[in-house]
Design a protein around this motif. Structure first.
Motif, PDB file in Angstrom:
ATOM      1  N   GLN A  92      -0.242   6.548  12.783  1.00  0.00           N
ATOM      2  CA  GLN A  92      -0.502   7.592  11.795  1.00  0.00           C
ATOM      3  C   GLN A  92      -1.041   6.923  10.532  1.00  0.00           C
ATOM      4  O   GLN A  92      -0.676   5.790  10.235  1.00  0.00           O
ATOM      5  CB  GLN A  92       0.782   8.354  11.474  1.00  0.00           C
ATOM      6  CG  GLN A  92       1.394   9.022  12.682  1.00  0.00           C
ATOM      7  CD  GLN A  92       2.793   9.558  12.388  1.00  0.00           C
ATOM      8  OE1 GLN A  92       3.290   9.460  11.279  1.00  0.00           O
ATOM      9  NE2 GLN A  92       3.419  10.106  13.403  1.00  0.00           N
ATOM     10  N   PRO A  93      -1.879   7.619   9.785  1.00  0.00           N
ATOM     11  CA  PRO A  93      -2.413   7.011   8.560  1.00  0.00           C
ATOM     12  C   PRO A  93      -1.281   6.562   7.621  1.00  0.00           C
ATOM     13  O   PRO A  93      -0.294   7.265   7.441  1.00  0.00           O
ATOM     14  CB  PRO A  93      -3.221   8.146   7.918  1.00  0.00           C
ATOM     15  CG  PRO A  93      -3.538   9.076   9.042  1.00  0.00           C
ATOM     16  CD  PRO A  93      -2.391   8.971   9.998  1.00  0.00           C
ATOM     17  N   VAL A  94      -1.444   5.385   7.068  1.00  0.00           N
ATOM     18  CA  VAL A  94      -0.480   4.828   6.119  1.00  0.00           C
ATOM     19  C   VAL A  94      -1.178   4.725   4.768  1.00  0.00           C
ATOM     20  O   VAL A  94      -2.276   4.153   4.675  1.00  0.00           O
ATOM     21  CB  VAL A  94       0.019   3.442   6.587  1.00  0.00           C
ATOM     22  CG1 VAL A  94       0.856   2.761   5.522  1.00  0.00           C
ATOM     23  CG2 VAL A  94       0.815   3.579   7.875  1.00  0.00           C
ATOM     24  N   ARG A  95      -0.550   5.254   3.757  1.00  0.00           N
ATOM     25  CA  ARG A  95      -1.113   5.250   2.408  1.00  0.00           C
ATOM     26  C   ARG A  95      -1.541   3.830   2.005  1.00  0.00           C
ATOM     27  O   ARG A  95      -0.764   2.886   2.108  1.00  0.00           O
ATOM     28  CB  ARG A  95      -0.074   5.770   1.427  1.00  0.00           C
ATOM     29  CG  ARG A  95      -0.532   5.730   0.000  1.00  0.00           C
ATOM     30  CD  ARG A  95       0.562   6.202  -0.936  1.00  0.00           C
ATOM     31  NE  ARG A  95       0.153   5.909  -2.297  1.00  0.00           N
ATOM     32  CZ  ARG A  95       0.984   5.723  -3.287  1.00  0.00           C
ATOM     33  NH1 ARG A  95       2.277   5.808  -3.096  1.00  0.00           N
ATOM     34  NH2 ARG A  95       0.538   5.460  -4.481  1.00  0.00           N
ATOM     35  N   GLY A  96      -2.769   3.698   1.579  1.00  0.00           N
ATOM     36  CA  GLY A  96      -3.271   2.434   1.054  1.00  0.00           C
ATOM     37  C   GLY A  96      -3.669   1.408   2.087  1.00  0.00           C
ATOM     38  O   GLY A  96      -4.207   0.359   1.734  1.00  0.00           O
ATOM     39  N   ARG A  97      -3.447   1.672   3.363  1.00  0.00           N
ATOM     40  CA  ARG A  97      -3.668   0.666   4.403  1.00  0.00           C
ATOM     41  C   ARG A  97      -5.096   0.110   4.385  1.00  0.00           C
ATOM     42  O   ARG A  97      -5.307  -1.095   4.336  1.00  0.00           O
ATOM     43  CB  ARG A  97      -3.335   1.240   5.782  1.00  0.00           C
ATOM     44  CG  ARG A  97      -3.375   0.197   6.887  1.00  0.00           C
ATOM     45  CD  ARG A  97      -4.539   0.456   7.831  1.00  0.00           C
ATOM     46  NE  ARG A  97      -4.725  -0.728   8.650  1.00  0.00           N
ATOM     47  CZ  ARG A  97      -5.788  -1.510   8.564  1.00  0.00           C
ATOM     48  NH1 ARG A  97      -6.765  -1.265   7.752  1.00  0.00           N
ATOM     49  NH2 ARG A  97      -5.884  -2.580   9.312  1.00  0.00           N
TER      50      ARG A  97
ATOM     51  N   TYR B 296      -6.013  -1.768   1.016  1.00  0.00           N
ATOM     52  CA  TYR B 296      -5.355  -3.069   0.895  1.00  0.00           C
ATOM     53  C   TYR B 296      -5.888  -4.058   1.931  1.00  0.00           C
ATOM     54  O   TYR B 296      -6.010  -5.245   1.655  1.00  0.00           O
ATOM     55  CB  TYR B 296      -3.838  -2.915   0.993  1.00  0.00           C
ATOM     56  CG  TYR B 296      -3.221  -2.412  -0.296  1.00  0.00           C
ATOM     57  CD1 TYR B 296      -3.498  -1.141  -0.782  1.00  0.00           C
ATOM     58  CD2 TYR B 296      -2.374  -3.204  -1.037  1.00  0.00           C
ATOM     59  CE1 TYR B 296      -2.947  -0.678  -1.971  1.00  0.00           C
ATOM     60  CE2 TYR B 296      -1.809  -2.756  -2.229  1.00  0.00           C
ATOM     61  CZ  TYR B 296      -2.115  -1.496  -2.688  1.00  0.00           C
ATOM     62  OH  TYR B 296      -1.570  -1.049  -3.861  1.00  0.00           O
TER      63      TYR B 296
ATOM     64  N   GLY C  57       2.255   1.641  -3.379  1.00  0.00           N
ATOM     65  CA  GLY C  57       1.306   1.601  -4.476  1.00  0.00           C
ATOM     66  C   GLY C  57       1.512   0.420  -5.409  1.00  0.00           C
ATOM     67  O   GLY C  57       1.173   0.474  -6.585  1.00  0.00           O
TER      68      GLY C  57
ATOM     69  N   GLY D  71       0.807  -1.216   0.000  1.00  0.00           N
ATOM     70  CA  GLY D  71       0.000   0.000   0.000  1.00  0.00           C
ATOM     71  C   GLY D  71       0.835   1.259   0.000  1.00  0.00           C
ATOM     72  O   GLY D  71       0.559   2.192  -0.759  1.00  0.00           O
ATOM     73  N   GLN D  72       1.844   1.289   0.838  1.00  0.00           N
ATOM     74  CA  GLN D  72       2.707   2.476   0.909  1.00  0.00           C
ATOM     75  C   GLN D  72       3.349   2.786  -0.432  1.00  0.00           C
ATOM     76  O   GLN D  72       3.514   3.940  -0.793  1.00  0.00           O
ATOM     77  CB  GLN D  72       3.826   2.250   1.922  1.00  0.00           C
ATOM     78  CG  GLN D  72       3.454   2.543   3.330  1.00  0.00           C
ATOM     79  CD  GLN D  72       4.706   2.633   4.174  1.00  0.00           C
ATOM     80  OE1 GLN D  72       5.508   1.708   4.212  1.00  0.00           O
ATOM     81  NE2 GLN D  72       4.864   3.744   4.834  1.00  0.00           N
TER      82      GLN D  72
END
Length: 144
Positions: free
Chosen positions: A77-82, A85, A46, A43-44
């Motif tokens: 903290q929000p993680v991109r795509g978490r 995914y 992409g 996710g992080q």
């Protein structure tokens, strides 16, 4: 937690599903259950996630074994795509009949993290307990 379990760690730290999938599907599966824990790095960055995860699940099932998809852990903290995914992991489990450990539902606090991404010992113990609880239902003969 369960003396009747034999655990073989075939993890490759820091890999995404798309990186791990080629070597994973070329390796014979010999254990009753196979835990698949991917998604945060995917996710992080992409990276494609659905196709490699489905391929790994299919490889396990073709060997007559049971795949267990962990789902994604939480971070302070929000993680991109978490979340996307994690939803995809759940959907793949639902559609393929793989077991789903739902690690995203395991509570944690920010002070239980080893760093911004990785669970520390206390949070890790709860994640393992969730996995063991799932395996206890799938293999009740191994509980004691």
């Amino acid at each position: 937690m369960r003396p009747a379990y034999t655990v073989i760690d075939n993890a490759v730290a820091g890999t995404a599903a798309i990186q791990r999938e080629p070597s994973f599907v070329a390796t014979p599966v010999t254990t009753r259950f196979v835990v698949l824990e991917h998604g945060i790095n995917d996710g992080q960055l992409g990276y494609p996630y659905e196709a490699p995860l489905r391929s790994m699940v299919a490889h396990v099932q073709a060997a007559g074994r049971t795949p267990v998809i962990t789902g994604l852990t939480r971070q302070p903290q929000p993680v991109r795509g978490r979340d996307f995914y994690d939803g995809m992991a759940r959907q793949i489990a639902d559609e393929t009949g793989a077991l789903f450990a739902d690690w995203g539902s395991v509570g944690f606090s920010p002070d239980e993290m080893a760093d911004v991404l990785h669970p520390g010992p206390i949070y890790s113990e709860r994640l393992v307990a969730r996995l063991v609880s799932l395996l206890d239902k799938a293999a009740p003969e191994c509980v004691h």
